[in-house]
Every structure is written in C-alpha cells, then in structure tokens.
Design a protein around this motif. Structure first.
Motif, PDB file in Angstrom:
ATOM      1  N   LEU A  40      21.507  45.992  31.049  1.00  0.00           N
ATOM      2  CA  LEU A  40      22.630  45.049  31.102  1.00  0.00           C
ATOM      3  C   LEU A  40      22.906  44.600  32.527  1.00  0.00           C
ATOM      4  O   LEU A  40      22.941  45.419  33.437  1.00  0.00           O
ATOM      5  CB  LEU A  40      23.922  45.726  30.630  1.00  0.00           C
ATOM      6  CG  LEU A  40      24.306  45.575  29.170  1.00  0.00           C
ATOM      7  CD1 LEU A  40      23.659  46.715  28.417  1.00  0.00           C
ATOM      8  CD2 LEU A  40      25.804  45.625  29.005  1.00  0.00           C
ATOM      9  N   GLN A  41      23.199  43.317  32.685  1.00  0.00           N
ATOM     10  CA  GLN A  41      23.620  42.810  33.996  1.00  0.00           C
ATOM     11  C   GLN A  41      25.116  42.516  34.011  1.00  0.00           C
ATOM     12  O   GLN A  41      25.660  41.895  33.089  1.00  0.00           O
ATOM     13  CB  GLN A  41      22.851  41.527  34.351  1.00  0.00           C
ATOM     14  CG  GLN A  41      23.264  41.000  35.729  1.00  0.00           C
ATOM     15  CD  GLN A  41      22.377  39.880  36.232  1.00  0.00           C
ATOM     16  OE1 GLN A  41      21.266  39.677  35.735  1.00  0.00           O
ATOM     17  NE2 GLN A  41      22.855  39.158  37.231  1.00  0.00           N
ATOM     18  N   LEU A  42      25.778  42.935  35.079  1.00  0.00           N
ATOM     19  CA  LEU A  42      27.183  42.590  35.314  1.00  0.00           C
ATOM     20  C   LEU A  42      27.225  41.161  35.839  1.00  0.00           C
ATOM     21  O   LEU A  42      26.636  40.859  36.884  1.00  0.00           O
ATOM     22  CB  LEU A  42      27.806  43.548  36.330  1.00  0.00           C
ATOM     23  CG  LEU A  42      29.252  43.267  36.749  1.00  0.00           C
ATOM     24  CD1 LEU A  42      30.205  43.353  35.556  1.00  0.00           C
ATOM     25  CD2 LEU A  42      29.698  44.243  37.837  1.00  0.00           C
ATOM     26  N   VAL A  43      27.909  40.258  35.121  1.00  0.00           N
ATOM     27  CA  VAL A  43      27.839  38.835  35.470  1.00  0.00           C
ATOM     28  C   VAL A  43      29.157  38.253  35.953  1.00  0.00           C
ATOM     29  O   VAL A  43      29.236  37.060  36.263  1.00  0.00           O
ATOM     30  CB  VAL A  43      27.316  37.992  34.277  1.00  0.00           C
ATOM     31  CG1 VAL A  43      25.885  38.381  33.943  1.00  0.00           C
ATOM     32  CG2 VAL A  43      28.227  38.147  33.064  1.00  0.00           C
ATOM     33  N   GLY A  44      30.205  39.069  36.021  1.00  0.00           N
ATOM     34  CA  GLY A  44      31.481  38.552  36.507  1.00  0.00           C
ATOM     35  C   GLY A  44      32.606  39.502  36.202  1.00  0.00           C
ATOM     36  O   GLY A  44      32.369  40.622  35.726  1.00  0.00           O
ATOM     37  N   GLY A  45      33.822  39.067  36.503  1.00  0.00           N
ATOM     38  CA  GLY A  45      34.971  39.911  36.234  1.00  0.00           C
ATOM     39  C   GLY A  45      36.199  39.467  36.975  1.00  0.00           C
ATOM     40  O   GLY A  45      36.300  38.311  37.396  1.00  0.00           O
ATOM     41  N   ASP A  46      37.119  40.410  37.122  1.00  0.00           N
ATOM     42  CA  ASP A  46      38.365  40.130  37.822  1.00  0.00           C
ATOM     43  C   ASP A  46      38.842  41.454  38.405  1.00  0.00           C
ATOM     44  O   ASP A  46      38.689  42.503  37.776  1.00  0.00           O
ATOM     45  CB  ASP A  46      39.388  39.556  36.827  1.00  0.00           C
ATOM     46  CG  ASP A  46      40.536  38.864  37.529  1.00  0.00           C
ATOM     47  OD1 ASP A  46      40.358  38.452  38.697  1.00  0.00           O
ATOM     48  OD2 ASP A  46      41.609  38.745  36.915  1.00  0.00           O
ATOM     49  N   THR A  47      39.392  41.397  39.618  1.00  0.00           N
ATOM     50  CA  THR A  47      39.847  42.610  40.283  1.00  0.00           C
ATOM     51  C   THR A  47      41.298  42.426  40.689  1.00  0.00           C
ATOM     52  O   THR A  47      41.613  41.483  41.411  1.00  0.00           O
ATOM     53  CB  THR A  47      38.968  42.893  41.518  1.00  0.00           C
ATOM     54  OG1 THR A  47      37.593  42.865  41.118  1.00  0.00           O
ATOM     55  CG2 THR A  47      39.283  44.246  42.113  1.00  0.00           C
ATOM     56  N   THR A  48      42.169  43.293  40.192  1.00  0.00           N
ATOM     57  CA  THR A  48      43.603  43.150  40.450  1.00  0.00           C
ATOM     58  C   THR A  48      44.205  44.508  40.794  1.00  0.00           C
ATOM     59  O   THR A  48      43.560  45.549  40.624  1.00  0.00           O
ATOM     60  CB  THR A  48      44.332  42.605  39.197  1.00  0.00           C
ATOM     61  OG1 THR A  48      44.010  43.449  38.085  1.00  0.00           O
ATOM     62  CG2 THR A  48      43.899  41.191  38.872  1.00  0.00           C
ATOM     63  N   ARG A  49      45.451  44.472  41.274  1.00  0.00           N
ATOM     64  CA  ARG A  49      46.140  45.700  41.626  1.00  0.00           C
ATOM     65  C   ARG A  49      47.186  46.035  40.572  1.00  0.00           C
ATOM     66  O   ARG A  49      47.886  45.150  40.096  1.00  0.00           O
ATOM     67  CB  ARG A  49      46.823  45.512  42.977  1.00  0.00           C
ATOM     68  CG  ARG A  49      47.354  46.791  43.541  1.00  0.00           C
ATOM     69  CD  ARG A  49      47.530  46.654  45.025  1.00  0.00           C
ATOM     70  NE  ARG A  49      47.729  47.959  45.597  1.00  0.00           N
ATOM     71  CZ  ARG A  49      47.424  48.252  46.834  1.00  0.00           C
ATOM     72  NH1 ARG A  49      46.881  47.355  47.609  1.00  0.00           N
ATOM     73  NH2 ARG A  49      47.652  49.469  47.284  1.00  0.00           N
ATOM     74  N   GLY A  50      47.264  47.311  40.208  1.00  0.00           N
ATOM     75  CA  GLY A  50      48.228  47.744  39.192  1.00  0.00           C
ATOM     76  C   GLY A  50      47.809  49.089  38.643  1.00  0.00           C
ATOM     77  O   GLY A  50      46.898  49.716  39.186  1.00  0.00           O
ATOM     78  N   PRO A  51      48.449  49.559  37.568  1.00  0.00           N
ATOM     79  CA  PRO A  51      48.077  50.853  36.972  1.00  0.00           C
ATOM     80  C   PRO A  51      46.617  50.815  36.507  1.00  0.00           C
ATOM     81  O   PRO A  51      46.179  49.809  35.936  1.00  0.00           O
ATOM     82  CB  PRO A  51      49.024  50.985  35.788  1.00  0.00           C
ATOM     83  CG  PRO A  51      50.120  49.989  36.023  1.00  0.00           C
ATOM     84  CD  PRO A  51      49.550  48.900  36.857  1.00  0.00           C
ATOM     85  N   LEU A  52      45.885  51.888  36.747  1.00  0.00           N
ATOM     86  CA  LEU A  52      44.440  51.928  36.483  1.00  0.00           C
ATOM     87  C   LEU A  52      44.096  51.535  35.040  1.00  0.00           C
ATOM     88  O   LEU A  52      44.481  52.210  34.084  1.00  0.00           O
ATOM     89  CB  LEU A  52      43.902  53.339  36.770  1.00  0.00           C
ATOM     90  CG  LEU A  52      42.404  53.543  36.533  1.00  0.00           C
ATOM     91  CD1 LEU A  52      41.584  52.572  37.378  1.00  0.00           C
ATOM     92  CD2 LEU A  52      42.002  54.978  36.832  1.00  0.00           C
ATOM     93  N   THR A  53      43.368  50.429  34.924  1.00  0.00           N
ATOM     94  CA  THR A  53      42.964  49.894  33.626  1.00  0.00           C
ATOM     95  C   THR A  53      41.577  49.282  33.784  1.00  0.00           C
ATOM     96  O   THR A  53      41.325  48.547  34.745  1.00  0.00           O
ATOM     97  CB  THR A  53      43.940  48.782  33.166  1.00  0.00           C
ATOM     98  OG1 THR A  53      45.270  49.308  33.180  1.00  0.00           O
ATOM     99  CG2 THR A  53      43.609  48.301  31.770  1.00  0.00           C
ATOM    100  N   VAL A  54      40.690  49.587  32.866  1.00  0.00           N
ATOM    101  CA  VAL A  54      39.332  49.058  32.922  1.00  0.00           C
ATOM    102  C   VAL A  54      39.061  48.295  31.629  1.00  0.00           C
ATOM    103  O   VAL A  54      39.091  48.882  30.546  1.00  0.00           O
ATOM    104  CB  VAL A  54      38.285  50.177  33.075  1.00  0.00           C
ATOM    105  CG1 VAL A  54      36.888  49.585  33.241  1.00  0.00           C
ATOM    106  CG2 VAL A  54      38.628  51.098  34.227  1.00  0.00           C
TER     107      VAL A  54
END
Ligand code: ADP
Ligand code: MG
Length: 335
Positions: free
Chosen positions: A116-130
């Motif tokens: 699998l290739q990781l093709v994007g996402g979003d990175t934010t600050r807050g309570p740990l959530t994946v």
C-alpha cells in the motif's frame, strides 16, 4: 527550532513505504491522482481510532500505527478487495518525535507487507485520533457483500474469537494471565492480522462476508439482517485459542464463551457459503495459513440462535460493542 506540520509530513510520511506506478500524484498536492486498473472497481473503507476509546492510554505508538491500518485492511478483506492506497488523518496532542518515529514504523511496516502507498492526509492538533481511509480494487461487480447469505449456507469464521476482549480484561486487572499467554493476548489486541489474501481468494465463492470487529453476534447479525435470513450457531464449534481455554478455570466457561461471541476487536472474517464449497474453502484457508471453522448454518426467519449440540439454547450475556449504546465507557469496558 519548532517543527512545523509540513516538517512532520516530510520527515515521517512523504516518500515512505511502497511507491506505486498507479499513483499519478501522491502527497504534496491538494489531492491525490490515482489510476484504477481497467475492469476494476474502487473499494473505499475508513476507520478511526481514538485514544481511550479504541486503545488504552498506554498503547505503544508502533502498535497504534500498525492497528490503524490493520483494521482498514480487515474491512478491505471482507469486501474481497486487493489493497492499493491509503490516506492518513492524524490528530496529535503535541510534537513528540519519538512517538511519530514509532507510529510511522508500525504503519509502514504493515503497508509494506501489503504493497500500500500512503497518498495523502491531514495533520492537525488535538486529542490523539488516527483516521485512515484505505482503497482497494475488485473486478467490476465482484465485491463481497453482507447481503447475500442464503438458507442452507454454512457459516464460517477464521482464527479464534474473543482474544482481544480477554486481553482488555487483563489490562483492566479483571483477569490475571498465566505463563506466556499474556504476550499472545497482547499481540492479538494490538497486532491483529488482517485476512487480506484469504478475503481476496474467497471472492466469488462466498455468498456473504463481514469482518468481526464488534463481536461475532453483532457482525453476523448485520449479515443476517442484510440478507433477510437467520442462523443457528453451534457453541461447541466456536474457535477458542489456547489462552482462552486456559482462562476457563478462572473465569468460567460462560464468561469465555460470551467473550468469544460478543467481544470486539477480533478482525477475523465471518462468511457464509453453500455446503458444496466446503472442500474448496478449507483448501483455500489452509493454503493461506489461516485456521478456519465451520460454526453453523443459515436458516429462514430472522433469528440468530446459539445452541449446544444437545439442543439446549445458549444465551449470550452481552451484545456487541456499540459506541452510542455504551456512551462514555472506556476501552477496558468495551466488551
Ligand atoms: P491542504 O491544506 O491543501 O488540505 P495540507 O497542507 O494539509 O493540504 O497537506 C499538504 C499535503 O500533505 C497534502 O498532499 C496532504 O494530502 C499531505 N498530508 C497532510 N497530512 C498528511 C499525513 N498525515 N499523511 C500523509 N500525507 C499528509
Ligand atoms: Mg488544499
């Protein structure tokens, strides 16, 4: 110097893991551009892990990275799909480089194994959530479904059931594990093995399939409702691990069976198929190194009953996990 969101992406995520030829554009643009092979359909799945809800607070970062992808691969497996790409929505309480190092190692370790290739996402600050969204392919019209179970089908499940639930009991101090069972159970909770290859191999052979994430009775219940049928499960045939069998002395048979029938987080496959496919199914399971049990039959009517072989009904003391029915509970009470 403070590290930015973009430093995090380039240091821990961009360019890591398999780089596939069907990715026209990956990380770095506003969106990924991806090529689905001719004659195939895209299967999209998404799962979120929230600290304190889906994993106990002290879970190692490596295990969180592994499991966030594993639970999505398990959904793709249940659809009979071949995994290809994934996106990562990551909400972090802070900039812990050591944590990110471990998290990404767990994530890309598993991604590499399945191409699998990781093709994007979003990175934010807050309570740990994946949150991960994964994508896979099936031949057009070939995806497995929850809706195809038919009267007379056999009901199967892979692996053993209830181990993750038993591990959570041990973490909560409600069960004391003897010997090497602790490591095995912890592994079953933190590193479930998604049945990807078997799921793909079963495509076209099974009438209905689901992955067991909220407990067998809950997830098989979804299949039966979607298919408009019922089922009878044989209690003696529920597959229990050695660790679960060892727990019987302390917890009693009833609590162990209830865990196997209703505790979540197993990530095994449950499916139905006609009796004419028995030989082929067992051959495929063996070829993929996956233990597989025939545990019951599909019947008319909408009921899901568990029975002892002597005809007595077994009533499970719990239902499957429901985030809203059990609102406010911690992971130690998930079952
Ligand atoms: P935008 O602001 O346009 O939504 P971002 O600035 O959030 O984009 O992200 C920049 C690029 O990095 C995008 O290609 C996005 O998909 C990617 N990205 C952001 N966070 C992650 C992550 N956690 N893992 C992988 N890629 C990410
Ligand atoms: Mg943008």
């Amino acid at each position: 110097m403070a590290i930015s969101e973009f430093d995090i992406i380039s240091r821990f995520f961009d360019g890591r893991g398999p780089q596939r030829a069907d990715v026209t554009r990956g990380i770095g643009d506003d969106g990924a551009v991806l090529r689905v092979p001719p004659g195939q359909e895209l299967v999209a799945v998404l799962d979120t892990l929230v600290k304190g809800v889906h994993f106990p607070d002290n879970t190692p970062a490596e295990a969180i990275g592994y499991k966030a992808l594993a639970v999505n691969l398990s959904d793709l497996a249940a659809m009979g799909a071949e995994p290809a790409w994934f996106s990562l929505g990551l909400t972090l309480p802070g900039r812990d480089m050591g944590w990110l190092e471990q998290f990404s190692a767990g994530l890309f370790g598993l991604a590499g194994r399945h191409g699998l290739q990781l093709v994007g996402g979003d990175t934010t600050r807050g309570p740990l959530t994946v949150t991960i969204q994964a994508h896979g392919f099936v031949p057009c019209g070939g995806a497995c479904s929850r809706a195809g179970a038919r009267e007379g089908d056999d009901v199967y499940v892979t692996g053993t059931l209830g181990d993750a639930g038993l591990a959570l009991m041990a973490i909560a101090g409600r069960y004391r594990v003897a010997g090497s069972g602790g490591e095995y159970l912890r592994d079953r909770l933190e590193r479930p093995v998604p049945r990807v290859a078997l799921g793909m191999a079963l495509r076209g052979l099974v009438h209905a399939m689901v992955d067991v994430s909220d407990g067998l009775l809950a997830d098989l219940g979804h299949v039966l409702r979607a298919s408009g049928v019922g089922a009878r499960i044989s209690v003696e045939r529920i597959p229990l691990s050695g660790a679960m069998q060892a727990a019987r002395n302390e917890l009693g048979e009833r609590q162990c069976l209830d865990l196997a029938l209703s505790a979540g987080d197993d990530y095994e496959l449950c499916f139905t198929a006609p009796p004419s496919s028995r030989g082929e199914i067992m051959r495929l399971a063996e070829a993929h190194g996956c233990f597989c049990s025939r545990i019951g039959v599909v019947e008319s009517g909408g009921r899901l009953e568990c029975m002892w072989e002597d005809g007595r009904v077994y009533r499970c003391g719990h239902k499957g996990y429901d985030h809203f029915a059990d609102a406010g509970r911690g992971p130690d009470e998930k079952q």
